[in-house]
Design a protein around this motif. Sequence first.
Motif, mmCIF file in Angstrom:
data_model
loop_
_atom_site.group_PDB
_atom_site.id
_atom_site.type_symbol
_atom_site.label_atom_id
_atom_site.label_comp_id
_atom_site.label_asym_id
_atom_site.label_seq_id
_atom_site.Cartn_x
_atom_site.Cartn_y
_atom_site.Cartn_z
ATOM 1 N N ALA A 205 0.886 -1.092 0.011
ATOM 2 C CA ALA A 205 -0.046 0.026 0.050
ATOM 3 C C ALA A 205 0.917 1.397 -0.051
ATOM 4 O O ALA A 205 0.633 2.248 -0.789
ATOM 5 N N THR A 206 1.946 1.066 0.820
ATOM 6 C CA THR A 206 2.741 2.477 0.994
ATOM 7 C C THR A 206 3.476 2.570 -0.820
ATOM 8 O O THR A 206 3.886 3.718 -1.135
ATOM 9 N N ILE A 207 3.841 1.436 -1.285
ATOM 10 C CA ILE A 207 4.849 1.486 -2.482
ATOM 11 C C ILE A 207 3.781 2.303 -3.517
ATOM 12 O O ILE A 207 4.198 3.023 -4.348
ATOM 13 N N LEU A 208 2.639 1.871 -3.586
ATOM 14 C CA LEU A 208 1.342 2.392 -4.551
ATOM 15 C C LEU A 208 1.152 3.731 -4.235
ATOM 16 O O LEU A 208 1.045 4.673 -5.149
ATOM 17 N N LEU A 209 1.256 4.175 -2.900
ATOM 18 C CA LEU A 209 0.998 5.568 -2.654
ATOM 19 C C LEU A 209 2.094 6.435 -3.231
ATOM 20 O O LEU A 209 1.809 7.472 -3.644
ATOM 21 N N ILE A 210 3.328 5.915 -2.877
ATOM 22 C CA ILE A 210 4.423 6.574 -3.315
ATOM 23 C C ILE A 210 4.562 6.595 -5.239
ATOM 24 O O ILE A 210 4.951 7.662 -5.417
ATOM 25 N N ILE A 211 3.979 5.613 -5.678
ATOM 26 C CA ILE A 211 4.210 5.638 -7.001
ATOM 27 C C ILE A 211 3.266 6.470 -7.790
ATOM 28 O O ILE A 211 3.286 7.052 -8.540
ATOM 29 N N PHE A 212 1.969 6.243 -7.373
ATOM 30 C CA PHE A 212 0.748 6.798 -8.050
ATOM 31 C C PHE A 212 0.185 8.196 -7.219
ATOM 32 O O PHE A 212 -0.536 8.879 -8.170
ATOM 33 N N VAL A 213 0.347 8.289 -6.244
ATOM 34 C CA VAL A 213 -0.564 9.592 -5.599
ATOM 35 C C VAL A 213 0.684 10.765 -5.288
ATOM 36 O O VAL A 213 0.614 11.893 -5.538
ATOM 37 N N ASP A 214 1.653 10.393 -4.380
ATOM 38 C CA ASP A 214 2.592 11.371 -3.786
ATOM 39 C C ASP A 214 3.342 12.223 -5.065
ATOM 40 O O ASP A 214 3.420 13.474 -4.934
ATOM 41 N N PRO A 215 3.769 11.623 -6.111
ATOM 42 C CA PRO A 215 4.312 12.407 -7.127
ATOM 43 C C PRO A 215 3.466 13.339 -7.661
ATOM 44 O O PRO A 215 3.997 14.404 -8.227
ATOM 45 N N LYS A 216 2.284 13.186 -7.768
ATOM 46 C CA LYS A 216 1.245 14.141 -8.561
ATOM 47 C C LYS A 216 1.064 15.269 -7.645
ATOM 48 O O LYS A 216 1.116 16.499 -8.104
ATOM 49 N N ILE A 217 1.116 15.237 -6.209
ATOM 50 C CA ILE A 217 1.098 16.361 -5.385
ATOM 51 C C ILE A 217 2.385 17.093 -5.456
ATOM 52 O O ILE A 217 2.482 18.186 -5.503
ATOM 53 N N SER A 218 3.382 16.380 -5.497
ATOM 54 C CA SER A 218 4.838 17.105 -5.599
ATOM 55 C C SER A 218 5.148 17.964 -6.888
ATOM 56 O O SER A 218 5.528 19.223 -6.731
ATOM 57 N N VAL A 219 4.350 17.282 -7.982
ATOM 58 C CA VAL A 219 4.617 18.070 -9.306
ATOM 59 C C VAL A 219 3.748 19.360 -9.141
ATOM 60 O O VAL A 219 4.213 20.382 -9.689
ATOM 61 N N LEU A 220 2.600 19.303 -8.692
ATOM 62 C CA LEU A 220 1.910 20.410 -8.596
ATOM 63 C C LEU A 220 2.313 21.500 -7.566
ATOM 64 O O LEU A 220 2.268 22.835 -7.884
ATOM 65 N N VAL A 224 3.603 25.393 -8.546
ATOM 66 C CA VAL A 224 3.298 26.484 -7.749
ATOM 67 C C VAL A 224 4.720 27.463 -7.348
ATOM 68 O O VAL A 224 4.613 28.659 -7.636
ATOM 69 N N ILE A 225 5.759 26.693 -7.048
ATOM 70 C CA ILE A 225 6.798 27.405 -6.517
ATOM 71 C C ILE A 225 7.755 28.029 -7.899
ATOM 72 O O ILE A 225 8.128 29.136 -7.768
ATOM 73 N N ASN A 226 7.698 27.480 -9.012
ATOM 74 C CA ASN A 226 8.287 27.693 -10.188
ATOM 75 C C ASN A 226 7.299 28.632 -11.016
ATOM 76 O O ASN A 226 7.530 28.953 -12.135
ATOM 77 N N GLN A 227 6.002 29.048 -10.215
ATOM 78 C CA GLN A 227 5.039 30.142 -11.295
ATOM 79 C C GLN A 227 4.555 29.327 -12.374
ATOM 80 O O GLN A 227 4.271 30.034 -13.292
ATOM 81 N N ARG A 228 4.296 28.284 -12.564
ATOM 82 C CA ARG A 228 3.854 27.455 -13.789
ATOM 83 C C ARG A 228 2.358 26.967 -13.369
ATOM 84 O O ARG A 228 1.809 26.495 -14.156
ATOM 85 N N GLY A 229 2.095 26.796 -12.060
ATOM 86 C CA GLY A 229 0.930 26.528 -11.649
ATOM 87 C C GLY A 229 0.141 27.525 -10.641
ATOM 88 O O GLY A 229 0.874 28.228 -10.099
#
Length: 271
Positions: A205-220, A224-229
């Motif tokens: 479950a932790t691996i799936l969270l790291i692969i599918f969910v966390d990267p999406k939030i991190s990219v967003l 925001v920080i790079n003023q692209r979103g």
Amino acid sequence: MELFSEKLLLIALFVLIIHSIETLAYAVRLSGARVRLLASALSLFNVMVMVSRLANMMQQPFTGSLVDSAPQNNALAFVESQYRVIIGSSTLGTVIGILLLPTFISIFSRAIIHLSEERGSIPGLVKKGMTVTYIKRGFTHFHLPKLSYLKNVRLADIPVKLFLINMVITAIYTIGVLSALYAAVLVPERATTAIMASGLINGLATILLIIFVDPKISVLADDVINQRGSYLKLKNVALLMITSRLLGTVLAQVFFLPGAKYIAWFTRFIV
């Protein structure tokens, strides 16, 4: 034997704290993007995860002891009723985390700035935060969520697949240990094998969270920080993920028994 024993209430309190902390972890990322110090925010996020994992490890032996103290003539019904209370406390903990989210976004925004000023010293940050001045200042940031938080959320912006994935992963993570312990009652001749399966379930479950969910939030957050979103989009997605997390803890009630039966069935191929 009493349903709401002192031990059960203690375990439920631990689980409530764990899920509140894991829900509030979203506040750290939002705060990091807000003050444009994402790396420092991730350090604070890791501390919260560590506290959550420590609390989880502390409650597991007590949760297991509920099986050992179950009455022999009614073990299955007794353990199920106790474990459903624990699953319910995970839902309550998530709700508390949601209610405290705006407050902790404000507090974490300042904590991240102070962490940067302390040159990354967590002990220094804790020492400063424990002073009377900062504790009083923290209370001034307390405020509950408002409906205005949802006014810019559109159905078209909802990442349905991500929402469902996060909900299912949360459900699996919530009942991983509990289903394994219940499976040990179902198949006492393979009890040890069933209990040890909990680490595999939570690990997946932790691996799936790291692969599918966390990267999406991190990219967003990076956008925001790079003023692209926009910060608003990041906040909306975070709110949706928290909602899916809440629904995941409710779904865990449905997954609990089937999960236990599957683990009990699967142990036949190991022993």
